[in-house]
Design a protein around this motif. Sequence first.
Motif, short mmCIF file in Angstrom:
data_model
loop_
_atom_site.label_atom_id
_atom_site.label_comp_id
_atom_site.label_asym_id
_atom_site.label_seq_id
_atom_site.Cartn_x
_atom_site.Cartn_y
_atom_site.Cartn_z
N ALA A 27 -58.06 63.28 67.64
CA ALA A 27 -59.38 63.10 67.03
C ALA A 27 -59.38 61.89 66.07
CB ALA A 27 -59.78 64.36 66.28
N SER A 28 -58.31 61.74 65.29
CA SER A 28 -58.23 60.61 64.36
C SER A 28 -58.13 59.28 65.11
CB SER A 28 -57.01 60.77 63.43
OG SER A 28 -57.22 61.78 62.49
N VAL A 29 -57.34 59.27 66.18
CA VAL A 29 -57.17 58.04 66.97
C VAL A 29 -58.50 57.68 67.64
CG1 VAL A 29 -56.03 57.06 69.00
CG2 VAL A 29 -54.69 58.33 67.31
N GLU A 30 -59.19 58.67 68.19
CA GLU A 30 -60.47 58.39 68.86
C GLU A 30 -61.52 57.91 67.86
OE1 GLU A 30 -61.19 62.03 70.98
OE2 GLU A 30 -60.14 61.30 72.79
N ALA A 31 -61.50 58.45 66.64
CA ALA A 31 -62.42 57.97 65.60
C ALA A 31 -62.12 56.51 65.24
CB ALA A 31 -62.30 58.85 64.35
N ALA A 32 -60.83 56.17 65.21
CA ALA A 32 -60.44 54.78 64.92
C ALA A 32 -60.91 53.84 66.03
CB ALA A 32 -58.93 54.69 64.75
N LEU A 33 -60.84 54.31 67.27
CA LEU A 33 -61.29 53.49 68.39
C LEU A 33 -62.80 53.24 68.31
CD1 LEU A 33 -59.18 55.05 71.30
CD2 LEU A 33 -58.80 52.85 70.16
N LYS A 34 -63.54 54.25 67.84
CA LYS A 34 -64.98 54.05 67.63
C LYS A 34 -65.22 53.00 66.55
CE LYS A 34 -67.09 58.41 69.17
NZ LYS A 34 -65.98 59.28 69.51
N GLN A 35 -64.40 53.02 65.51
CA GLN A 35 -64.52 52.02 64.45
C GLN A 35 -64.24 50.62 65.01
OE1 GLN A 35 -65.32 52.32 60.80
NE2 GLN A 35 -65.67 50.23 61.54
N TYR A 36 -63.25 50.52 65.88
CA TYR A 36 -62.96 49.23 66.51
C TYR A 36 -64.15 48.75 67.33
CZ TYR A 36 -58.05 48.62 65.27
OH TYR A 36 -56.89 48.39 64.58
N GLN A 37 -64.80 49.68 68.01
CA GLN A 37 -66.01 49.30 68.77
C GLN A 37 -67.11 48.81 67.83
OE1 GLN A 37 -66.27 53.10 71.10
NE2 GLN A 37 -66.66 51.74 72.84
N ALA A 38 -67.24 49.48 66.69
CA ALA A 38 -68.25 49.06 65.71
C ALA A 38 -67.96 47.66 65.17
CB ALA A 38 -68.30 50.06 64.55
N LEU A 39 -66.69 47.27 65.20
CA LEU A 39 -66.29 45.93 64.75
C LEU A 39 -66.46 44.89 65.86
CD1 LEU A 39 -63.09 46.91 62.73
CD2 LEU A 39 -65.19 45.95 61.77
N GLY A 40 -66.92 45.33 67.03
CA GLY A 40 -67.21 44.38 68.10
C GLY A 40 -66.28 44.44 69.29
N ALA A 41 -65.19 45.19 69.19
CA ALA A 41 -64.25 45.26 70.30
C ALA A 41 -64.82 46.12 71.43
CB ALA A 41 -62.92 45.85 69.83
N SER A 42 -64.39 45.84 72.65
CA SER A 42 -64.77 46.67 73.79
C SER A 42 -63.54 47.43 74.27
CB SER A 42 -65.34 45.82 74.91
OG SER A 42 -64.40 44.84 75.32
N LEU A 43 -63.76 48.66 74.73
CA LEU A 43 -62.67 49.49 75.24
C LEU A 43 -62.66 49.45 76.77
CD1 LEU A 43 -62.97 52.68 72.96
CD2 LEU A 43 -61.83 50.50 72.48
N VAL A 44 -61.49 49.21 77.34
CA VAL A 44 -61.37 49.20 78.80
C VAL A 44 -60.22 50.11 79.21
CG1 VAL A 44 -62.29 46.87 79.04
CG2 VAL A 44 -59.84 47.16 78.77
N ASP A 45 -60.41 50.81 80.31
CA ASP A 45 -59.35 51.69 80.80
C ASP A 45 -58.25 50.86 81.47
OD1 ASP A 45 -60.58 54.01 79.96
OD2 ASP A 45 -61.67 54.31 81.84
N VAL A 46 -57.00 51.19 81.14
CA VAL A 46 -55.86 50.56 81.81
C VAL A 46 -54.87 51.65 82.21
CG1 VAL A 46 -56.06 48.36 80.54
CG2 VAL A 46 -54.60 50.18 79.62
#
Length: 498
Positions: free
Chosen positions: A288-307
């Motif tokens: 849950a903490s890691v996924e919340a951090a990933l959302k914060q990264y998205q808010a900073l402009g990053a995009s998430l891609v599956d690898v």
Amino acid sequence: MSELHTFSVAQLAAGLKNKDFSSTELTQHFLNRIAQHDKAINSFITVTPEQALAQAAAADKLLAEGKGADLTGVPLAHKDIFCTQGVLTTCGSKMLENFVAPYNATIVENCQNVGLVMLGKTSMDEFAMGSDNESSYFGAVHNPWDSSRVPGGSSGGSAAAVAAGFAPFATGSDTGGSIRQPASFCGLTGIKPTYGRVSRYGMVAYASSFDQAGSFGKTAEDCAYLLNVLSGHDSKDSTSANKDVPDFVASLTSKRQTNASHDKPLQGLRIGIPTEYFADGLNSEVKASVEAALKQYQALGASLVDVNLTKPEITLATYYLLAPAEASSNLSRYDGVRYGYRCDSPKNLEDLYTRSRSEGFGAEVQRRILMGTYALSAGYFDAYYVKAQKVRRLISQDFAKAFESCDVIATPTAPTTAYKIGASLSPAEIYMGDVYTIGVNLAGLPSLSHSVGFDSDNLPVGLQLIAKAWDEETLLQTADAYQQVTDFHQQLSPIAKA
């Protein structure tokens, strides 16, 4: 002055240059904290107050003459795996409990050359073999967030020292996660550079094709300051890469200035998410903490891609064939003849070898030597060691393929938060603590862990970032952007508040 241990490295360096305090005062502050609080943490094996104060006095003289470097006068701690001339280098082992190195490791020399002040040598799992710092001959290290819990390993002493406010930053070594996992457990930032970025000369070997020195700090910026000093080609280390080293601090500062007017500083950054690292075995609160951090990264402009990466259980099996094999070879030098522990009154040469090694090495080191010797034995070399080397190549290729569609990869650092000291976990359960970190060492890539939250027991959770070879700058810049808008890295452990 009583809060100096809460300052960032940049603040300490600025304070020294502005003469807000002297290096002698700063060093004495940290020495006092170690003397007062380390009995509860056990993070240091050797404290060097006389040498530290002499180095601080020399730093003050340089600063007064205007000849100081960026970090002149700032104290640090060294993991007790790096040779230090005239000071014990034990590797957390009875085998080397009285060993005083006749020379400095290159990174120790680098630190001295810029005027850093060595406070002492920090505890570690014996010969860097462990994930909880319970295998040290000098006793378990305690986590400053909860002294009944482990700090992670093998660089747990360095992580605990920084998290407890005993040093502003510290060196560590990382063979399969030994910087990143303790950074996660202790709420710090820790970076393992690309294999070959930092000299291994004078670092006592565990597994030579995996071992890499790196840095701990509260923030990415703290780590960048120390990495600037540690990095560079060294002719004394044949695995040291002759590559230009960027100024990691300057690149952070430049990136911040560029992004000052942007609310999305990570615009265009692609973060790869390997589904294999978010499957069974991952604690729900960590996830849950890691996924919340990933959302914060998205808010900073990053995009998430599956690898897709090699399944962690395959990397784990590969690592625990290859690393012990290298340990079996490297640790054969400790035989009771040349240096190190020697048994009393040996009956003959065989007795000397057998008792010196069985009495001098702890259970975990003996276990890994036996595992490695078995994998290298004539009947099993092709079936195990050679096959594992082929899989290592495939793991590296999987990373290369993933980086075709992303700039960095994000995963949990460890599947759990810090567990209890004496939890009686089996070796296999302890090894699982490295399940997300070891692939990076197999591939020789740079990787960083930074704090992204706390579980319900107020224990830190870490997120791991992985980059392409030689791209430590992107790791540091990415973590720094996150730390500019969050405050997890500013939280102080109960010991640091004391």
